[in-house]
Write an enzyme that holds these catalytic residues in place. Structure first.
Site, PDB file in Angstrom:
ATOM      1  N   SER A  46      13.198  -2.991   0.642  1.00  0.00           N
ATOM      2  CA  SER A  46      12.139  -3.211   1.547  1.00  0.00           C
ATOM      3  C   SER A  46      10.577  -3.541   1.045  1.00  0.00           C
ATOM      4  O   SER A  46       9.657  -3.782   1.723  1.00  0.00           O
ATOM      5  CB  SER A  46      11.930  -1.844   2.366  1.00  0.00           C
ATOM      6  OG  SER A  46      11.595  -0.990   1.630  1.00  0.00           O
ATOM      7  N   HIS A  47      10.672  -3.441  -0.201  1.00  0.00           N
ATOM      8  CA  HIS A  47       9.603  -3.974  -0.817  1.00  0.00           C
ATOM      9  C   HIS A  47       9.902  -5.117  -1.795  1.00  0.00           C
ATOM     10  O   HIS A  47       8.942  -5.540  -2.597  1.00  0.00           O
ATOM     11  CB  HIS A  47       8.859  -2.600  -1.544  1.00  0.00           C
ATOM     12  CG  HIS A  47       8.125  -1.868  -0.643  1.00  0.00           C
ATOM     13  ND1 HIS A  47       8.762  -0.790   0.112  1.00  0.00           N
ATOM     14  CD2 HIS A  47       6.980  -1.916  -0.013  1.00  0.00           C
ATOM     15  CE1 HIS A  47       8.114  -0.083   0.954  1.00  0.00           C
ATOM     16  NE2 HIS A  47       7.001  -0.893   0.982  1.00  0.00           N
ATOM     17  N   GLU A 187      11.644   0.106   6.332  1.00  0.00           N
ATOM     18  CA  GLU A 187      13.014   0.594   6.624  1.00  0.00           C
ATOM     19  C   GLU A 187      13.238   0.405   8.270  1.00  0.00           C
ATOM     20  O   GLU A 187      14.409   0.035   8.493  1.00  0.00           O
ATOM     21  CB  GLU A 187      13.074   1.985   6.227  1.00  0.00           C
ATOM     22  CG  GLU A 187      12.947   2.204   4.842  1.00  0.00           C
ATOM     23  CD  GLU A 187      14.072   1.752   3.610  1.00  0.00           C
ATOM     24  OE1 GLU A 187      15.194   1.378   4.366  1.00  0.00           O
ATOM     25  OE2 GLU A 187      13.783   1.642   2.488  1.00  0.00           O
TER      26      GLU A 187
END
Ligand code: NDP
Length: 335
Positions: A46-47, A187
């Site tokens: 997610s990053h 998320e």
């Protein structure tokens, strides 16, 4: 969902090329790509490359400065300020790292007020790096209004993460890094993209009713973790990384964006402490280990950060998988 396999080097090269094709100079593209691939390497997608379209859109639109030259300034004996020159956080964090380390070792405590930048990443890289210098560190940043205040239904706070790291000898640094929302925004977006439901505690719809549909939460509001307790932490982060350092609150960051949907502009507060200057220079490391041993003696426990450290050992060999749709999006952004 079909996926594409990439080595970490291939993923880094993809990110670099995409950022450079959209207006970043080498230094800014390299620093942002390092961050994304560090997240991919620890299996925190997610990053990772998932953020690349956001980075490139911000540079392409002229909102973010792809050629930023961050400037460091000493505001007080233990307070450093970095002006990010309207660029992405990773380069400014690199520039600020050594001055902050030196200042913390000298004074026992030092704070970094990081302003005028776009932070769209995880917090663990900056605190982990400080702990590797023997420091204990905290980091806070706000984002966009995604989270409702306790009892309310309209978003006011960002998902406002906090990172904490503690130095260890001959063991991976102790790091936890968590949103003050029940669920990080990335998320939630990934759950919406992949058609998964989310826990009822994650958020509410526009009518204020609980829901497990991430698309409905995206239209309504996220919730703090642990109800009002997480909401209070989110409020604290707004004050520390916004009001105190003269940067945007999450609600102001959204006004600045004007609904264009780019990444949030704002600030970050990092606090570094030198534990060796707090009264037990010979004992604090072993004392911390005593706590970790007591935790790990219990079945079912692990230390925060351990999942990432295990993944980090594997991914240089195994590489990573990204959704084919994301890979196609990135390739299209390079044309
Ligand atoms: P998680 O809930 O996934 O994890 C939070 C922390 O808890 C991690 O340090 C994790 O360690 C640790 N942890 C998880 N399970 C256990 C366990 N069983 N025992 C002990 N420790 C555990 O994180 P979030 O979803 O809250 O946040 C994800 C990321 O999103 C963070 O990196 C955060 O900084 C980032 N974020 C960034 C924002 C921004 O605006 N820049 C906004 C909001 C979030 P481990 O990593 O080892 O699993």
């Amino acid at each position: 969902m079909s996926s594409v396999s990439l080595s970490l080097e291939q993923a880094h090269s993809l990110a670099m090329k995409c950022l450079q094709a959209n207006g970043c100079d080498t230094a800014n593209a390299r620093a942002a790509a390092d961050r994304m691939i560090q997240a991919e390497g620890d299996l925190c997608p997610s990053h990772g490359l998932f953020r690349l379209p956001w980075y490139t859109a911000a540079v392409k639109s002229g909102r973010a400065n792809g050629k930023a030259k961050p400037r460091v300034e000493q505001l007080a004996p233990a307070v450093i300020r970095v002006d990010g020159d309207n660029g992405f956080a990773p380069l400014g964090q690199e520039v600020a790292h050594q001055p902050l380390v030196d200042c913390a070792h000298k004074n026992g405590i030092a704070a970094l007020a990081f302003v005028n930048m776009f932070h769209i990443a995880a917090m663990w890289p900056e605190v982990e790096r400080l702990a590797m210098e023997g420091l204990c560190a905290f980091a806070f940043t706000a984002s966009y209004p995604y989270v409702a205040p306790a009892g309310g239904i309209k978003p006011v706070y960002g998902t406002n993460p906090m990172g904490f790291a503690w130095p260890r000898k001959n063991a991976p640094t102790l790091v936890f890094d968590q949103a003050s929302a029940a669920m990080a925004r990335g998320e939630l977006q990934i759950a919406a993209r992949d058609g998964h439901s989310v826990p009822e505690t994650a958020g509410i719809g526009p009518d204020g009713e609980p829901t497990t549909d991430p698309n409905v939460v995206l239209q309504g509001a996220q919730l703090g973790f642990g109800g009002y307790k997480g909401a209070s932490l989110a409020m604290m982060v707004e004050l520390l990384a916004g009001a105190m350092i003269g940067e945007f609150l999450s609600i102001e960051s959204a006004e600045d964006d004007g609904g264009k949907g780019g990444p949030p502009k704002g600030g970050e507060l990092i606090i570094a402490l030198d534990p060796a200057k707090f009264g037990d220079p010979e004992g604090f490391l072993a004392h911390g280990e005593k706590l970790f041993e007591a935790i790990l003696q219990q079945e079912g426990t692990r230390l925060p950060g351990a999942r990432r450290f295990i993944n980090r050992q594997k991914t240089p060999e195994t590489g990573i998988e990204i959704p084919q749709s994301l890979h196609q999006t990135i390739l299209a952004l390079m044309n």
